[in-house]
Design a protein around this motif. Structure first.
Motif, PDB file in Angstrom:
ATOM      1  N   ALA A  27      -0.801  73.935  77.101  1.00 34.30           N
ATOM      2  CA  ALA A  27      -1.580  74.036  78.342  1.00 34.30           C
ATOM      3  C   ALA A  27      -3.074  74.082  78.074  1.00 34.30           C
ATOM      4  N   LYS A  28      -3.818  73.494  78.985  1.00 35.11           N
ATOM      5  CA  LYS A  28      -5.280  73.522  78.892  1.00 35.11           C
ATOM      6  C   LYS A  28      -5.842  73.691  80.289  1.00 35.11           C
ATOM      7  N   ILE A  29      -6.871  74.544  80.396  1.00 36.64           N
ATOM      8  CA  ILE A  29      -7.496  74.770  81.695  1.00 36.64           C
ATOM      9  C   ILE A  29      -8.330  73.551  82.104  1.00 36.64           C
ATOM     10  N   GLY A  32     -14.094  71.451  85.892  1.00 38.44           N
ATOM     11  CA  GLY A  32     -14.699  70.207  86.404  1.00 38.44           C
ATOM     12  C   GLY A  32     -14.146  68.960  85.740  1.00 38.44           C
ATOM     13  N   GLY A  33     -13.558  69.129  84.571  1.00 39.53           N
ATOM     14  CA  GLY A  33     -12.945  68.005  83.862  1.00 39.53           C
ATOM     15  C   GLY A  33     -13.919  67.069  83.166  1.00 39.53           C
ATOM     16  N   THR A  34     -15.211  67.382  83.203  1.00 42.64           N
ATOM     17  CA  THR A  34     -16.198  66.425  82.670  1.00 42.64           C
ATOM     18  C   THR A  34     -16.208  66.384  81.142  1.00 42.64           C
ATOM     19  N   ASP A  35     -15.712  67.417  80.509  1.00 43.97           N
ATOM     20  CA  ASP A  35     -15.478  67.364  79.060  1.00 43.97           C
ATOM     21  C   ASP A  35     -14.025  67.026  78.776  1.00 43.97           C
ATOM     22  N   LEU A  36     -13.135  67.691  79.499  1.00 42.75           N
ATOM     23  CA  LEU A  36     -11.704  67.602  79.182  1.00 42.75           C
ATOM     24  C   LEU A  36     -11.151  66.188  79.350  1.00 42.75           C
ATOM     25  N   THR A  77     -19.916  75.627  90.136  1.00 43.55           N
ATOM     26  CA  THR A  77     -20.485  74.401  89.563  1.00 43.55           C
ATOM     27  C   THR A  77     -21.959  74.594  89.196  1.00 43.55           C
ATOM     28  N   LEU A  78     -22.423  73.721  88.340  1.00 39.74           N
ATOM     29  CA  LEU A  78     -23.838  73.748  87.945  1.00 39.74           C
ATOM     30  C   LEU A  78     -24.722  73.505  89.167  1.00 39.74           C
ATOM     31  N   ARG A  79     -24.234  72.694  90.093  1.00 37.79           N
ATOM     32  CA  ARG A  79     -24.988  72.430  91.320  1.00 37.79           C
ATOM     33  C   ARG A  79     -25.273  73.720  92.083  1.00 37.79           C
ATOM     34  N   LYS A  99     -30.452  72.877  84.625  1.00 39.65           N
ATOM     35  CA  LYS A  99     -31.096  71.680  85.173  1.00 39.65           C
ATOM     36  C   LYS A  99     -31.010  70.503  84.188  1.00 39.65           C
ATOM     37  N   THR A 100     -31.047  70.789  82.897  1.00 42.57           N
ATOM     38  CA  THR A 100     -31.056  69.694  81.912  1.00 42.57           C
ATOM     39  C   THR A 100     -29.669  69.105  81.648  1.00 42.57           C
ATOM     40  N   ILE A 101     -28.624  69.711  82.202  1.00 41.59           N
ATOM     41  CA  ILE A 101     -27.265  69.237  81.876  1.00 41.59           C
ATOM     42  C   ILE A 101     -26.897  68.014  82.713  1.00 41.59           C
ATOM     43  N   ILE A 105     -24.937  63.984  89.885  1.00 39.52           N
ATOM     44  CA  ILE A 105     -23.538  63.721  90.252  1.00 39.52           C
ATOM     45  C   ILE A 105     -22.604  64.583  89.396  1.00 39.52           C
ATOM     46  N   LEU A 106     -22.886  64.605  88.107  1.00 40.68           N
ATOM     47  CA  LEU A 106     -22.062  65.388  87.187  1.00 40.68           C
ATOM     48  C   LEU A 106     -22.050  66.864  87.583  1.00 40.68           C
ATOM     49  N   LYS A 107     -23.212  67.363  88.033  1.00 43.95           N
ATOM     50  CA  LYS A 107     -23.340  68.781  88.354  1.00 43.95           C
ATOM     51  C   LYS A 107     -22.504  69.183  89.572  1.00 43.95           C
ATOM     52  N   SER A 191     -33.834  61.806  80.387  1.00 46.77           N
ATOM     53  CA  SER A 191     -32.783  62.556  81.059  1.00 46.77           C
ATOM     54  C   SER A 191     -31.421  62.089  80.598  1.00 46.77           C
ATOM     55  N   GLU A 192     -30.394  62.851  80.968  1.00 43.36           N
ATOM     56  CA  GLU A 192     -29.006  62.489  80.710  1.00 43.36           C
ATOM     57  C   GLU A 192     -28.747  62.214  79.236  1.00 43.36           C
ATOM     58  N   ASP A 193     -28.879  63.260  78.445  1.00 45.40           N
ATOM     59  CA  ASP A 193     -28.474  63.150  77.049  1.00 45.40           C
ATOM     60  C   ASP A 193     -28.234  64.566  76.535  1.00 45.40           C
ATOM     61  N   LEU A 194     -27.420  64.660  75.489  1.00 45.45           N
ATOM     62  CA  LEU A 194     -27.281  65.956  74.848  1.00 45.45           C
ATOM     63  C   LEU A 194     -28.555  66.242  74.067  1.00 45.45           C
TER      64      LEU A 194
ATOM     65  N   GLU B  43     -15.776  54.515  81.810  1.00 44.30           N
ATOM     66  CA  GLU B  43     -14.671  55.476  81.913  1.00 44.30           C
ATOM     67  C   GLU B  43     -14.881  56.766  81.124  1.00 44.30           C
ATOM     68  N   ARG B  44     -16.120  57.180  80.969  1.00 41.26           N
ATOM     69  CA  ARG B  44     -16.378  58.470  80.328  1.00 41.26           C
ATOM     70  C   ARG B  44     -17.583  59.175  80.957  1.00 41.26           C
ATOM     71  N   GLY B  45     -17.873  58.834  82.204  1.00 48.23           N
ATOM     72  CA  GLY B  45     -18.889  59.587  82.934  1.00 48.23           C
ATOM     73  C   GLY B  45     -20.320  59.210  82.635  1.00 48.23           C
ATOM     74  N   ASP B  46     -20.534  58.239  81.753  1.00 47.60           N
ATOM     75  CA  ASP B  46     -21.904  57.918  81.366  1.00 47.60           C
ATOM     76  C   ASP B  46     -22.607  56.995  82.351  1.00 47.60           C
ATOM     77  N   CYS B  47     -21.907  55.952  82.842  1.00 47.25           N
ATOM     78  CA  CYS B  47     -22.609  54.910  83.607  1.00 47.25           C
ATOM     79  C   CYS B  47     -22.684  55.223  85.096  1.00 47.25           C
TER      80      CYS B  47
HETATM   81  C1  FAD Z   1     -22.214  61.974  81.319  1.00 50.53           C
HETATM   82  C2  FAD Z   1     -22.127  63.361  80.773  1.00 50.53           C
HETATM   83  C3  FAD Z   1     -23.295  64.054  80.466  1.00 50.53           C
HETATM   84  C4  FAD Z   1     -23.250  65.344  79.962  1.00 50.53           C
HETATM   85  N1  FAD Z   1     -24.421  65.982  79.676  1.00 50.53           N
HETATM   86  C5  FAD Z   1     -24.394  67.223  79.161  1.00 50.53           C
HETATM   87  C6  FAD Z   1     -25.623  67.887  78.814  1.00 50.53           C
HETATM   88  O1  FAD Z   1     -26.725  67.365  79.002  1.00 50.53           O
HETATM   89  N2  FAD Z   1     -25.540  69.142  78.280  1.00 50.53           N
HETATM   90  C7  FAD Z   1     -24.336  69.770  78.080  1.00 50.53           C
HETATM   91  O2  FAD Z   1     -24.341  70.886  77.593  1.00 50.53           O
HETATM   92  N3  FAD Z   1     -23.169  69.159  78.402  1.00 50.53           N
HETATM   93  C8  FAD Z   1     -23.169  67.916  78.923  1.00 50.53           C
HETATM   94  N4  FAD Z   1     -21.982  67.290  79.240  1.00 50.53           N
HETATM   95  C9  FAD Z   1     -20.707  67.980  78.990  1.00 50.53           C
HETATM   96  C10 FAD Z   1     -20.050  68.681  80.213  1.00 50.53           C
HETATM   97  O3  FAD Z   1     -20.369  68.031  81.405  1.00 50.53           O
HETATM   98  C11 FAD Z   1     -20.419  70.155  80.319  1.00 50.53           C
HETATM   99  O4  FAD Z   1     -20.058  70.812  79.133  1.00 50.53           O
HETATM  100  C12 FAD Z   1     -19.745  70.836  81.539  1.00 50.53           C
HETATM  101  O5  FAD Z   1     -20.445  72.015  81.858  1.00 50.53           O
HETATM  102  C13 FAD Z   1     -18.273  71.162  81.323  1.00 50.53           C
HETATM  103  O6  FAD Z   1     -17.763  71.816  82.476  1.00 50.53           O
HETATM  104  P1  FAD Z   1     -16.410  71.356  83.191  1.00 50.53           P
HETATM  105  O7  FAD Z   1     -16.171  72.290  84.317  1.00 50.53           O
HETATM  106  O8  FAD Z   1     -16.430  69.920  83.508  1.00 50.53           O
HETATM  107  O9  FAD Z   1     -15.357  71.634  81.997  1.00 50.53           O
HETATM  108  P2  FAD Z   1     -13.891  71.043  81.734  1.00 50.53           P
HETATM  109  O10 FAD Z   1     -13.988  69.674  81.197  1.00 50.53           O
HETATM  110  O11 FAD Z   1     -13.009  71.274  82.906  1.00 50.53           O
HETATM  111  O12 FAD Z   1     -13.469  72.051  80.579  1.00 50.53           O
HETATM  112  C14 FAD Z   1     -14.119  72.050  79.317  1.00 50.53           C
HETATM  113  C15 FAD Z   1     -13.301  72.862  78.309  1.00 50.53           C
HETATM  114  O13 FAD Z   1     -13.329  74.250  78.629  1.00 50.53           O
HETATM  115  C16 FAD Z   1     -12.031  74.743  78.917  1.00 50.53           C
HETATM  116  N5  FAD Z   1     -12.161  75.652  80.050  1.00 50.53           N
HETATM  117  C17 FAD Z   1     -12.794  75.381  81.234  1.00 50.53           C
HETATM  118  N6  FAD Z   1     -12.793  76.465  82.026  1.00 50.53           N
HETATM  119  C18 FAD Z   1     -12.156  77.450  81.332  1.00 50.53           C
HETATM  120  C19 FAD Z   1     -11.841  78.812  81.612  1.00 50.53           C
HETATM  121  N7  FAD Z   1     -12.199  79.400  82.782  1.00 50.53           N
HETATM  122  N8  FAD Z   1     -11.201  79.539  80.673  1.00 50.53           N
HETATM  123  C20 FAD Z   1     -10.832  78.963  79.489  1.00 50.53           C
HETATM  124  N9  FAD Z   1     -11.101  77.691  79.166  1.00 50.53           N
HETATM  125  C21 FAD Z   1     -11.756  76.931  80.084  1.00 50.53           C
HETATM  126  C22 FAD Z   1     -11.184  73.523  79.200  1.00 50.53           C
HETATM  127  O14 FAD Z   1      -9.828  73.741  78.889  1.00 50.53           O
HETATM  128  C23 FAD Z   1     -11.824  72.483  78.286  1.00 50.53           C
HETATM  129  O15 FAD Z   1     -11.357  72.620  76.984  1.00 50.53           O
HETATM  130  C24 FAD Z   1     -21.994  65.980  79.744  1.00 50.53           C
HETATM  131  C25 FAD Z   1     -20.814  65.293  80.062  1.00 50.53           C
HETATM  132  C26 FAD Z   1     -20.861  63.999  80.567  1.00 50.53           C
HETATM  133  C27 FAD Z   1     -19.580  63.290  80.883  1.00 50.53           C
END
Ligand code: FAD
Lengths: 286, 156
Positions: A27-29, A32-36, A77-79, A99-101, A105-107, A191-194, B43-47
């Motif tokens: 299982a995985k939480i 927002g799913g933006t990393d997962l 959310t970050l927003r 603000k830098t993340i 749309i992502l936020k 903008s929009e980079d790690l 398909e990875r949130g970049d574009c």
């Molecule tokens: C285009 C793009 C640009 C980005 N830019 C940045 C940036 O500039 N800076 C940056 O730091 N990141 C960036 N990110 C990464 C990402 O968006 C952030 O890390 C975001 O805050 C992750 O939050 P989420 O809710 O989407 O996490 P999810 O993808 O839902 O979860 C991330 C991980 O944390 C775990 N998790 C989530 N919530 C919990 C919980 N409550 N308890 C236990 N585990 C949990 C999940 O299982 C997963 O492993 C970017 C991603 C994309 C796609």
């Protein structure tokens, strides 16, 4: 394409714990799913049962309580953080980091708790939470525990979370009065980079003495607070000597790598440049 | 993999479909509902080119699971115009030449409409900020920004 998945969306923490107990490591939480979703697509993530926490009302808190501080729930959310005038004024270092993340749309989807649970060395909210000395509230079927954020990260993409445990919220205590906070993030584009390197600083007065806290992203396997550099700044000397001492110590404590965003040498140089820049600002403002 | 039944509204029409949990909202829109205006690219949130409105807010549909939208309301580029009449913003895109190949246009229109709806008179900086999750490789962005600003000025 995503691998084969199962999905559940519990409505209460009790239901959530049941699902986590049933599926264990599978299982995985899902917040927002933006990393997962990206790491599932890349087959980096091996878990195959996603537990969506967005329907759990208890995790939706964004609240400030005088004395206790700021509570940021797991689905906030970050927003929402960026739209909070209170956070902007009281916790500017956190506001600037958020603000830098990513982008606007992502936020709308990405959460702060997801940012730290993902445990990337580049997590932008982490240095801010480190200098603010935030605590992470963790819950599981067995009960709850609270862990200081500087004990939370254990390696690249690794945290102290055990199977069955979930982060309920992050608690950010009241910052020292009249403090000055700032997050400097160096990116390849505007903008929009790690971060190539990110530095969070908090400056405040203890009596008449200027104190600083310093924490970094993208310079080590985990986001890193460098207390030795803070102490080096506190010792005697002219302001210039104190700044240079802190810069030297910080650069000795980091262990940057080379990747697509920059070489280790460049990162090391950025640590010095950004630390110096930040400390000079604090000397002027605080 | 067990399919889940979800009910949602898309461009004002209610739909109920069965989807596997590993399908994205982007897949749902393009492959299940055959609405091809929403584009699939990185398909990875970049574009950002798969951006649609979910309950009124823009999201990158490649990073949302279809099962997550149960009970929600979705608007895609096909849902912007009314009775065959283009919106002011769509007309402005044409007037300003805010597109060349057109691949990114649906996403820019979605975000443009969202912005103008919540902030009828955005500054140039606000427009630029709202758009910064979207990539365009033809226009250099300037005509897109001008098209959005022209509509916001027209509302004064
Ligand atoms: C285009 C793009 C640009 C980005 N830019 C940045 C940036 O500039 N800076 C940056 O730091 N990141 C960036 N990110 C990464 C990402 O968006 C952030 O890390 C975001 O805050 C992750 O939050 P989420 O809710 O989407 O996490 P999810 O993808 O839902 O979860 C991330 C991980 O944390 C775990 N998790 C989530 N919530 C919990 C919980 N409550 N308890 C236990 N585990 C949990 C999940 O299982 C997963 O492993 C970017 C991603 C994309 C796609």
């Amino acid at each position: 394409m995503l691998p084969k998945l199962e999905y559940s969306s519990p409505k209460t923490l009790e239901e959530l714990f049941e699902v986590l107990e049933k599926y264990q490591e599978k299982a995985k939480i899902l917040a927002g799913g933006t990393d997962l979703l990206v790491s599932l697509r890349d087959r980096v993530e091996k878990a195959r049962h996603l537990v969506d926490i967005k329907k759990i009302k208890e995790l939706d808190r964004l609240e400030y309580r005088k004395g206790e501080g700021l509570i940021i729930g797991a689905t906030v959310t970050l927003r929402r953080i960026l739209e909070s005038q209170l956070i902007r004024e009281k916790y500017p270092v956190l506001w600037e980091a958020v603000k830098t993340i990513g982008d606007v749309i992502l936020k709308n989807r990405a959460t702060l708790v997801g940012n730290i649970c993902n445990a990337s060395p580049a997590a932008d909210s982490a240095p801010a939470l480190l200098v603010l000395e935030a605590n992470v509230r963790i819950v599981s079927k067995e009960g709850s525990r609270e862990v200081p954020i500087d004990k939370f990260f254990t390696g690249v993409k690794k945290t102290i979370l055990r199977s069955g445990e979930v982060v309920k919220e992050v608690v950010v205590p009241e910052p020292p009065s009249n403090s000055f906070g700032r997050y400097l993030k160096m990116m390849r584009v505007w903008s929009e980079d790690l971060a190539i390197v990110g530095v969070a600083g908090l400056g405040y007065r203890e009596g008449r003495e200027l104190r600083v806290r310093l924490a970094y992203s993208s310079v080590a396997p985990t986001p890193l607070r460098i207390r030795e550099a803070e102490e080096a700044f506190t010792r005697d000397g002219t302001m210039e000597e104190r700044i240079e001492r802190a810069v030297q110590v910080a650069s000795q404590r980091v262990s940057p790598i080379s990747d697509v965003r920059g070489s280790a040498e460049y990162r090391l140089n950025l640590v010095k440049v950004l630390t110096r820049r930040l400390l000079k600002q604090m000397v002027e403002v605080v | 993999m067990e399919k889940k039944k979800i009910t949602f509204k898309i461009n004002g029409v209610e739909k109920t479909v069965e989807v596997a949990p590993n399908k994205t909202l982007l897949w749902l829109i393009r492959e299940e509902l055959k609405l091809k205006g929403t584009k699939k690219a990185c398909e990875r949130g970049d574009c950002g080119l798969c951006t649609v409105l979910l309950n009124g807010e823009p999201v990158k549909s490649c990073l949302v699971l279809a099962v997550e939208v149960d009970g929600s309301e979705i608007v895609t580029v096909e849902g912007l115009s009314r009775d065959g009449e283009l919106t002011e913003l769509q007309k402005a895109f044409i007037e300003h030449g805010a597109l060349q190949c057109g691949f990114c246009t649906p996403a820019f229109l979605i975000v443009g409409h969202w912005l103008i709806n919540r902030n009828p008179r955005p500054s140039k900086e606000e427009v630029v900020e709202a758009l910064n999750g979207l990539l365009c490789r033809c226009t250099g962005y300037r005509p897109i920004i001008e098209a959005i600003l022209s509509v916001s000025k027209a509302k004064k």
